[in-house]
Design a protein around this motif. Sequence first.
Motif, PDB file in Angstrom:
ATOM      1  N   SER A  11       0.828  -1.203   0.000  1.00 19.51           N
ATOM      2  CA  SER A  11       0.000   0.000   0.000  1.00 19.51           C
ATOM      3  C   SER A  11       0.867   1.260   0.000  1.00 19.51           C
ATOM      4  N   GLY A  47      -1.098  -7.012  -0.572  1.00 18.04           N
ATOM      5  CA  GLY A  47      -2.563  -7.044  -0.573  1.00 18.04           C
ATOM      6  C   GLY A  47      -3.243  -6.246  -1.666  1.00 18.04           C
ATOM      7  N   VAL A  48      -2.557  -5.241  -2.201  1.00 18.66           N
ATOM      8  CA  VAL A  48      -3.229  -4.433  -3.233  1.00 18.66           C
ATOM      9  C   VAL A  48      -3.347  -5.181  -4.563  1.00 18.66           C
ATOM     10  N   VAL A  50      -4.773  -7.991  -6.086  1.00 19.46           N
ATOM     11  CA  VAL A  50      -5.755  -9.001  -5.696  1.00 19.46           C
ATOM     12  C   VAL A  50      -5.427 -10.372  -6.297  1.00 19.46           C
ATOM     13  N   PRO A  77      -4.840 -11.973   4.601  1.00 19.42           N
ATOM     14  CA  PRO A  77      -5.919 -12.858   5.035  1.00 19.42           C
ATOM     15  C   PRO A  77      -6.266 -13.881   3.944  1.00 19.42           C
ATOM     16  N   GLU A 101     -13.471 -13.914  12.919  1.00 17.71           N
ATOM     17  CA  GLU A 101     -14.448 -13.797  11.829  1.00 17.71           C
ATOM     18  C   GLU A 101     -14.528 -15.171  11.176  1.00 17.71           C
ATOM     19  N   MET A 124     -10.989  -9.693  16.570  1.00 14.76           N
ATOM     20  CA  MET A 124     -12.106  -9.252  15.739  1.00 14.76           C
ATOM     21  C   MET A 124     -12.987 -10.468  15.523  1.00 14.76           C
ATOM     22  N   SER A 125     -14.302 -10.263  15.581  1.00 14.84           N
ATOM     23  CA  SER A 125     -15.212 -11.391  15.391  1.00 14.84           C
ATOM     24  C   SER A 125     -16.316 -10.970  14.442  1.00 14.84           C
ATOM     25  N   ASP A 126     -17.247 -11.884  14.184  1.00 14.79           N
ATOM     26  CA  ASP A 126     -18.359 -11.542  13.294  1.00 14.79           C
ATOM     27  C   ASP A 126     -19.194 -10.402  13.870  1.00 14.79           C
ATOM     28  N   GLY A 128     -18.003  -7.734  14.946  1.00 10.95           N
ATOM     29  CA  GLY A 128     -17.370  -6.463  14.607  1.00 10.95           C
ATOM     30  C   GLY A 128     -16.156  -6.166  15.443  1.00 10.95           C
ATOM     31  N   MET A 129     -15.809  -4.850  15.466  1.00  7.26           N
ATOM     32  CA  MET A 129     -14.635  -4.423  16.212  1.00  7.26           C
ATOM     33  C   MET A 129     -14.978  -4.407  17.700  1.00  7.26           C
ATOM     34  N   GLN A 164      -7.960   1.455  18.784  1.00 10.54           N
ATOM     35  CA  GLN A 164      -8.943   2.335  18.138  1.00 10.54           C
ATOM     36  C   GLN A 164      -8.557   3.797  18.405  1.00 10.54           C
ATOM     37  N   PRO A 165      -8.905   4.701  17.494  1.00  8.15           N
ATOM     38  CA  PRO A 165      -8.442   6.086  17.626  1.00  8.15           C
ATOM     39  C   PRO A 165      -8.967   6.791  18.884  1.00  8.15           C
ATOM     40  N   TYR A 201      -4.963   8.512  14.973  1.00 13.23           N
ATOM     41  CA  TYR A 201      -5.757   8.893  13.808  1.00 13.23           C
ATOM     42  C   TYR A 201      -6.562  10.166  14.109  1.00 13.23           C
ATOM     43  N   GLY A 202      -6.509  11.099  13.180  1.00 11.02           N
ATOM     44  CA  GLY A 202      -7.330  12.306  13.323  1.00 11.02           C
ATOM     45  C   GLY A 202      -6.712  13.394  14.184  1.00 11.02           C
TER      46      GLY A 202
ATOM     47  N   PHE B  57      -9.359  19.351  14.111  1.00 13.24           N
ATOM     48  CA  PHE B  57      -9.072  17.920  14.025  1.00 13.24           C
ATOM     49  C   PHE B  57     -10.308  17.089  14.367  1.00 13.24           C
ATOM     50  N   VAL B  58     -10.156  15.769  14.212  1.00 15.24           N
ATOM     51  CA  VAL B  58     -11.314  14.880  14.348  1.00 15.24           C
ATOM     52  C   VAL B  58     -12.146  15.116  15.621  1.00 15.24           C
ATOM     53  N   PRO B  59     -11.514  15.196  16.798  1.00 16.99           N
ATOM     54  CA  PRO B  59     -12.357  15.355  17.994  1.00 16.99           C
ATOM     55  C   PRO B  59     -13.151  16.664  17.989  1.00 16.99           C
ATOM     56  N   LEU B  99     -15.050  -4.649   8.647  1.00 18.75           N
ATOM     57  CA  LEU B  99     -15.705  -4.331   9.915  1.00 18.75           C
ATOM     58  C   LEU B  99     -15.274  -2.971  10.464  1.00 18.75           C
ATOM     59  N   ILE B 102     -14.969   3.411  11.565  1.00 19.03           N
ATOM     60  CA  ILE B 102     -14.719   4.753  12.091  1.00 19.03           C
ATOM     61  C   ILE B 102     -14.858   5.818  11.007  1.00 19.03           C
ATOM     62  N   VAL B 123     -21.742  -2.277   9.444  1.00 20.44           N
ATOM     63  CA  VAL B 123     -20.545  -2.857   8.833  1.00 20.44           C
ATOM     64  C   VAL B 123     -20.873  -4.173   8.140  1.00 20.44           C
ATOM     65  N   THR B 149      -7.278  -2.952   1.822  1.00 26.60           N
ATOM     66  CA  THR B 149      -7.044  -3.228   0.397  1.00 26.60           C
ATOM     67  C   THR B 149      -7.772  -4.510   0.014  1.00 26.60           C
ATOM     68  N   THR B 150      -7.895  -5.420   0.967  1.00 28.16           N
ATOM     69  CA  THR B 150      -8.504  -6.712   0.663  1.00 28.16           C
ATOM     70  C   THR B 150     -10.020  -6.643   0.527  1.00 28.16           C
TER      71      THR B 150
END
Lengths: 266, 209
Positions: A11, A47-48, A50, A77, A101, A124-126, A128-129, A164-165, A201-202, B57-59, B99, B102, B123, B149-150
């Motif tokens: 990526s 991964g990019v 396919v 995966p 999952e 991670m499961s079905d 979700g996060m 998580q962010p 993030y953010g 910013f995001v928050p 999944l 955010i 999701v 990407t997947t």
Amino acid sequence: MIIIGELINASRPTIKTAIETRNTAAIERIAQQQAACGADYIDVNAGVFVDDEPDHLRWLVQTVQGATDKPCALDSPNPAALAAALTVHHGAPLINSISLESERYRALLPLVSAGDCRVIALCMSDEGMPETTDDRLRVTDRLITRLSAKNLPPEAIFVDPLVQPISMNKTYGNAFLDAIEQIMKRFPGVHTVCGLSNISYGLPRRGLLNRSFMAMAIAKGLDSAIVNPLDRTMMATIVAAETCAGRDDFCMNYLKSYRAGSLDER
Amino acid sequence: MTIQAIYDAVVARDKAAVEANIQTALTEGRDVTEILNEGLIRAMEEVGEQFSAGTIFVPEMLMAALAMKAGMKLLQPHLASDNSQSKGTVIIGTVKGDLHDIGKNLVAMMLEGAGFEVIDLGVDVDSAVFIETAGTRQANLVALSALLTTTMPAMERTITALREAGLKIPVIIGGAPVTEAYARQIGADGYGIDAPRAVKLAKQLVAAA
């Protein structure tokens, strides 16, 4: 600390080009640089691409292991890509990653339990996060129980509780940190791992947040991480945090790093 | 003046001030549509601009959106029940296999902030669910998200399925690995590099339809 060098990831545009043009020298150089800076595993990700992912991942493993003596973290995966990579990999690879999952779990389990493999187990499961610490512990418990039943020793399992962010919710940092603490306490021998840059993030000055969070996670027992080994300030933070957390007898690793110049500001 | 105070309070991310000023405006008998469009929605546009420019910013965007939402709650009982104030209906979700929500949640929040009715399918959404909901809810736009990407190929599959089902509504996509070129390649009508720009695009596409 077990360091998984993250730089060989398709990526990133330069890596993508290097893979497409089969630029062996470029991949070898990045593999060697990461190994020299302390990577224990070299992550490889294609991964990019396919359809061509299996071919590319196999080539990456051959190229990396032709240039270093490190095992790879096989970052996919996709069972076909992992199978192709495993045919050429020497030593015990780290499969990155299985999760709860159902589709992914079913597809990857035969590969993970076949030979001498280590595996990152994503929380991670079905459903979700995970949000809370308890969410993470529930998924961890089920993953470890199932993987142990397939004869994976605890030392082969690297649990990633998922960062998580903090910009989205101020509880996300502690939810992760407390999960690290509980996992290390409840499942002796199991490793914990993460790619922790998601925490920032953010927000601006992400490196500062990433380093602070790394030190906090190490204090809770985090013993492996997916990072850029060429990031000197991050690597110095890891060394210092491990020393402060009582994981460095007589501060020998800290002093060794100091004498090697790797703690110097530059 | 009250409308400006509402606008300022949203931009300042001050939920209590948003609520207080909306109460005042309602007591003064101000037009509810004006409060909504000129007070709340226009303020969220400014918030989006500031975010895209990197000054907030995001928050901070999150706080502003929550302040706006609190204001909306006070307006709701006064809005026409036929939903005539709505700027359109958007269906949003992360595609099958993904999944990570955010980014999707941020976009959904900003779409609401722009006055859209947002149907968040959550999701790991099957293309059949997008198709069904788009039909039954007469959506004006579909927004697809993927972080991996997947799982990007699932966006293409969803768009193909929507078109095969005869749905001609515009589709926008977004997520960390997504690019403008990829959006064009898979037949999407556009791509938002961040939440405010996804909203801008949504407005353009819904207006043009």
